[in-house]
Design a protein around this motif. Structure first.
Motif, PDB file in Angstrom:
ATOM      1  N   ARG A 185      -4.485   2.287  -2.885  1.00  0.00           N
ATOM      2  CA  ARG A 185      -3.417   1.424  -3.375  1.00  0.00           C
ATOM      3  C   ARG A 185      -2.283   2.255  -3.972  1.00  0.00           C
ATOM      4  NH1 ARG A 185      -3.067  -3.916  -4.626  1.00  0.00           N
ATOM      5  NH2 ARG A 185      -1.521  -4.479  -6.187  1.00  0.00           N
ATOM      6  N   ASP A 216       4.519  -7.025  -4.834  1.00  0.00           N
ATOM      7  CA  ASP A 216       3.294  -6.216  -4.774  1.00  0.00           C
ATOM      8  C   ASP A 216       2.158  -6.760  -5.626  1.00  0.00           C
ATOM      9  OD1 ASP A 216       4.588  -4.575  -3.074  1.00  0.00           O
ATOM     10  OD2 ASP A 216       4.848  -2.896  -4.471  1.00  0.00           O
ATOM     11  N   ASN A 217       2.340  -7.902  -6.261  1.00  0.00           N
ATOM     12  CA  ASN A 217       1.295  -8.467  -7.107  1.00  0.00           C
ATOM     13  C   ASN A 217       0.345  -9.287  -6.236  1.00  0.00           C
ATOM     14  OD1 ASN A 217      -0.306  -9.617  -9.050  1.00  0.00           O
ATOM     15  ND2 ASN A 217       1.367 -10.363 -10.324  1.00  0.00           N
ATOM     16  N   ASP A 218      -0.938  -8.901  -6.215  1.00  0.00           N
ATOM     17  CA  ASP A 218      -1.921  -9.604  -5.391  1.00  0.00           C
ATOM     18  C   ASP A 218      -2.226 -11.011  -5.899  1.00  0.00           C
ATOM     19  OD1 ASP A 218      -2.265  -7.453  -3.679  1.00  0.00           O
ATOM     20  OD2 ASP A 218      -3.783  -6.540  -4.957  1.00  0.00           O
ATOM     21  N   ARG A 219      -2.024 -11.248  -7.180  1.00  0.00           N
ATOM     22  CA  ARG A 219      -2.443 -12.517  -7.783  1.00  0.00           C
ATOM     23  C   ARG A 219      -1.552 -13.656  -7.295  1.00  0.00           C
ATOM     24  NH1 ARG A 219      -3.130 -13.634 -14.284  1.00  0.00           N
ATOM     25  NH2 ARG A 219      -3.997 -15.742 -14.111  1.00  0.00           N
ATOM     26  N   ALA A 234      -1.487 -13.518   1.857  1.00  0.00           N
ATOM     27  CA  ALA A 234      -1.859 -12.211   1.309  1.00  0.00           C
ATOM     28  C   ALA A 234      -1.419 -11.107   2.251  1.00  0.00           C
ATOM     29  CB  ALA A 234      -3.363 -12.143   1.082  1.00  0.00           C
ATOM     30  N   ILE A 266      -0.889  -5.088   0.557  1.00  0.00           N
ATOM     31  CA  ILE A 266      -0.496  -4.917  -0.839  1.00  0.00           C
ATOM     32  C   ILE A 266       0.353  -6.120  -1.204  1.00  0.00           C
ATOM     33  CG2 ILE A 266       0.855  -3.566  -2.485  1.00  0.00           C
ATOM     34  CD1 ILE A 266       0.151  -1.098  -1.034  1.00  0.00           C
ATOM     35  N   GLY A 267      -0.058  -6.859  -2.215  1.00  0.00           N
ATOM     36  CA  GLY A 267       0.749  -7.960  -2.693  1.00  0.00           C
ATOM     37  C   GLY A 267       0.604  -9.223  -1.870  1.00  0.00           C
ATOM     38  N   LYS A 268       1.665 -10.040  -1.888  1.00  0.00           N
ATOM     39  CA  LYS A 268       1.626 -11.358  -1.271  1.00  0.00           C
ATOM     40  C   LYS A 268       3.023 -11.757  -0.826  1.00  0.00           C
ATOM     41  CE  LYS A 268       2.420 -13.719  -5.673  1.00  0.00           C
ATOM     42  NZ  LYS A 268       2.597 -12.479  -6.424  1.00  0.00           N
TER      43      LYS A 268
END
Length: 726
Positions: free
Chosen positions: A350, A674-677, A708, A711-713
């Motif tokens: 990552r 880049d935030n997966d949440r 998804a 990296i990220g969403k």
């Protein structure tokens, strides 16, 4: 005069053959060389079946008859007589014999005497093995004892028989357990997750030990203990799987902390241990053995074994449990190490992917052009190397494209790639140099700054179309790189072949050449590195031909879809090097049909800054106006775009990548970070920007969703335009 009378010749072979007692003669290799009739009758074999065969092959043992070391007891006796020369008598022994016709093993009792026959040097040449079957006698003795008609001597003999049988049964049980434990050990070595290990231990391993229950204690990610058991260990702690604190008073957790083996064969043995007494009571298992699991670096858990009845432990049984606990510890430590390595690899991957993204930025939004880029590392542990792509507008409005390959595949190559790429950007941005001159200046900078690297690079410059014309001019220069591919709007694919110039970093004084071609609307330009097409034992031209064929049938209307098609076609070819791919598509002019003015595409990479929200709003509005959408639709798109970009700036922790596709039918907006949440809608909190934004999107958009990425969403929405009147 006559001499003494001669002795009559004795037929020793005939005497041997007619003896009522069974004899067999073996050589030093324990191969049968002679056997008399009585022996052949007792083993139900013919001479041809026994002569010349090893005794162990002639009468293979029941596996249960092997000794503790897995050796055949008959062979052990015969070899001992051969090696020592001393006779050995075995008054009573059980050795099964397989029937010749069926192969069935029948239990037989024997009394044997074995003697050595030496040669002239004193070494054993033959073994004479006298065999007397006493199976019927043993049976008669058992019946006589039951009927009370045996004398003292016969009673002692029978007691000896019972002792032999008990020892044999105990050995049989130990052998079966050892065999099953070997199978379970193989399953332990094949387990790759904690859940698989727990299943092997609880469902099969405990049975091998002759136990009726138990469980496994292992370290949890939270720092406590994970319990997997066949029954609850205390009230409030369910069976199967649970987690407790590291300082849990459960006896199994205590053993895992202290490393002390605890044995509780009876209920009375836990009288001074209230915790264990509670476990006995709750589980209904009075006998327990708690065996710490010790790895090289220390304690990592505990194996708990229980019995439904009080169960005194024998030394052999404890040895078996200790061996199984050691196997469990080894498997558990391996799985923990593999899991930690997976986490470390994921974190490192990552980090390197983030570094890669920072070095290889997303493509800019260009009027009339669509760009798609891909970077494909061949080594998953490296994730980044010397391959690069770049695309950027110059101060004069030209578009510079570059794809290159720095020698090397590690972080040093990535660092050199970053320097070369940034040098090219700085050299090209504020000038109007043709690509050959750009490469010459880059070569001088690389040499003059002593970067000590070599690079193949192709640099292309796309000029804006002249007023009133849709044709663009493409000029390129090639420094030892693979030729670009150009697919024309009619589907024909052209290899922009030209003799490549010298690599960058070899000789800054070398001459470089520029080449030109027209780009028509609908044309697709593909730049790539050798990792995409080069394969071992295959000519490079063959790989380029595969790519050329894939480009001919790839998507015609979208650069991203075209990239995906190319990679799908090439996916079955094993890559041996990193690869970079850049696809440039020239937009076709919008159709003139009323109500269908075509699509306007906007792409931007925005910094993680609240001011980026305004830039995103303006981009959305420009695209909607270009597609001639009405005011209500435009205002809604701008509002929803503003909410999504606000969320990305607040929570994404990265640059925000926005794409707007507007047509007369509707508008698709994608916002990536880049935030997966995934975002959470909080409709009851009007002050929460993320909640309010998603509530607006859900209530106003035709459809929306979250996708998804590696990296990220990407959060997206689609708003359909109102159908035209009439």
């Amino acid at each position: 005069m006559t001499g003494p009378p001669s002795s009559p010749e004795v037929d020793l072979a005939g005497i041997f053959d007619t003896l009522a007692t069974a004899y067999v003669v073996l050589d030093a290799d324990l191969v049968v060389v002679e056997a008399n009739r009585a022996y052949l009758a007792s083993v139900v074999r013919t001479r041809s079946e026994v002569l010349g065969r090893a005794i162990v092959d002639l009468f293979p043992p029941d596996p249960a008859a092997l000794d503790a070391d897995g050796r055949n007891p008959l062979v052990t006796i015969l070899a001992g007589v051969r090696d020592t020369g001393q006779p050995v008598t075995v008054p009573l022994a059980s050795y099964g014999v397989r029937r010749a016709e069926s192969g069935a093993l029948t239990s037989r009792w024997w009394s044997t005497v074995t003697s050595a026959v030496p040669d002239a040097t004193g070494r054993t040449r033959y073994l004479v093995h006298r065999v007397e079957e006493v199976t019927d006698y043993v049976g008669d003795t058992e019946r006589g004892l039951r009927d009370g008609v045996l004398g003292d001597q016969e009673r002692r003999l029978y007691q000896r028989l019972q002792d032999v049988r008990a020892a044999r049964e105990a050995r049989d049980i130990a052998w079966r357990r050892l065999t099953r434990l070997t199978t379970v050990a193989q399953e332990l070595s094949s387990a790759h997750t904690l859940e698989e290990l727990e299943e092997v231990v609880v469902q099969r391993g405990l049975t091998v030990l002759g136990a009726s229950g138990g469980g496994l204690v292992s370290r949890s990610a939270s720092g406590g203990w994970r319990l997997t058991s066949s029954s609850p260990l205390r009230e409030g702690v369910p069976g199967h799987e649970a987690e407790v604190g590291h300082d849990s008073p459960l006896p199994a957790c205590r053993a895992a902390r202290t490393g002390e083996r605890s044995l509780f064969p009876t209920r009375a043995s836990a009288a001074d241990d209230p915790g264990m007494a509670s476990v006995q009571e709750r589980t209904g298992q009075p006998a327990w053995a708690l065996l710490p699991l010790l790895a090289q670096e220390g304690l990592i858990g505990c194996l708990a074994v229980s019995w439904a009845q009080e169960h005194p432990f024998t030394p052999d049984e404890l040895d078996l449990m200790d061996a199984f606990a050691a196997q469990c510890a080894q498997a558990l430590r391996r799985i923990e190490s593999e899991g930690a390595q997976v986490v470390a690899d994921s974190s490192r991957r990552r980090m390197l992917q983030t570094l890669q993204r920072s070095l290889l930025t997303s493509p800019p939004a260009l009027t009339g052009l669509q760009l798609s880029v891909r970077y494909l590392p061949v080594a998953r542990e490296a994730e980044i190397g010397g391959d690069f792509y770049d695309a950027f507008p110059t101060g004069s409005g030209w578009t510079v494209l570059a794809v290159g390959d720095i020698t090397g595949h590690d972080q040093e190559a990535a660092a050199a790639m970053s320097q070369v790429r940034n040098m090219l950007r700085g050299i090209a941005f504020d000038g109007d140099d043709d690509p050959a001159h750009l490469l010459t200046r880059l070569d001088r900078a690389v040499t003059g700054l002593a970067l000590d690297t070599l690079a193949t690079v192709v640099v292309a410059v796309v000029e804006p179309p002249h007023p009133g014309r849709s044709v663009r001019r493409l000029r390129w220069s090639n420094a030892g790189h693979l030729p670009p591919l150009l697919r024309h709007d009619d589907g024909a694919v052209e290899v922009l072949a030209a003799e490549p110039d010298l690599l960058v970093g070899v000789d800054p004084s070398t001459s470089r050449h520029a080449h030109e071609v027209d780009l028509q609307p609908g044309d697709v330009l593909v730049l790539y590195t050798d990792g995409l097409v080069e394969r071992r034992h295959e000519d490079l031209d063959a790989g380029i031909a595969v790519l050329r064929g894939a480009l001919a049938v790839a998507d015609r209307d979208d650069a991203d879809a075209c990239s995906a098609d190319l990679l799908t076609t090439l996916d079955g070819r094993t890559a041996e090097d990193d690869a970079a791919l850049l696809v440039l598509r020239v937009h076709r002019p919008p159709t003139a049909a009323p109500g269908d003015p075509g699509a306007d595409l906007g792409q931007r990479v925005l910094p993680c800054d609240p001011r980026s929200v305004g830039d995103a709003r303006r981009l959305a509005e420009r695209c909607c106006r270009a597609a001639r959408l009405d005011r209500d639709v435009t205002d809604t798109v701008v509002l929803l775009t503003s909410e999504l970009v606000t969320n990305a700036v607040l929570h994404g922790r990265s640059d925000v990548r926005i794409t707007v596709r507007a047509t007369a039918a509707g508008v698709l907006v994608e916002v990536a970070d880049d935030n997966d949440r995934p975002p959470v809608r909080q409709s009851d909190d009007e002050t929460a920007l993320s909640g309010r934004g998603l509530s607006l999107v859900e209530g106003s958009a035709t459809r929306w969703g979250v996708a998804a990425r590696e990296i990220g969403k990407v959060v997206w929405f689609y708003l359909a335009a109102d159908p035209p009147a009439g």
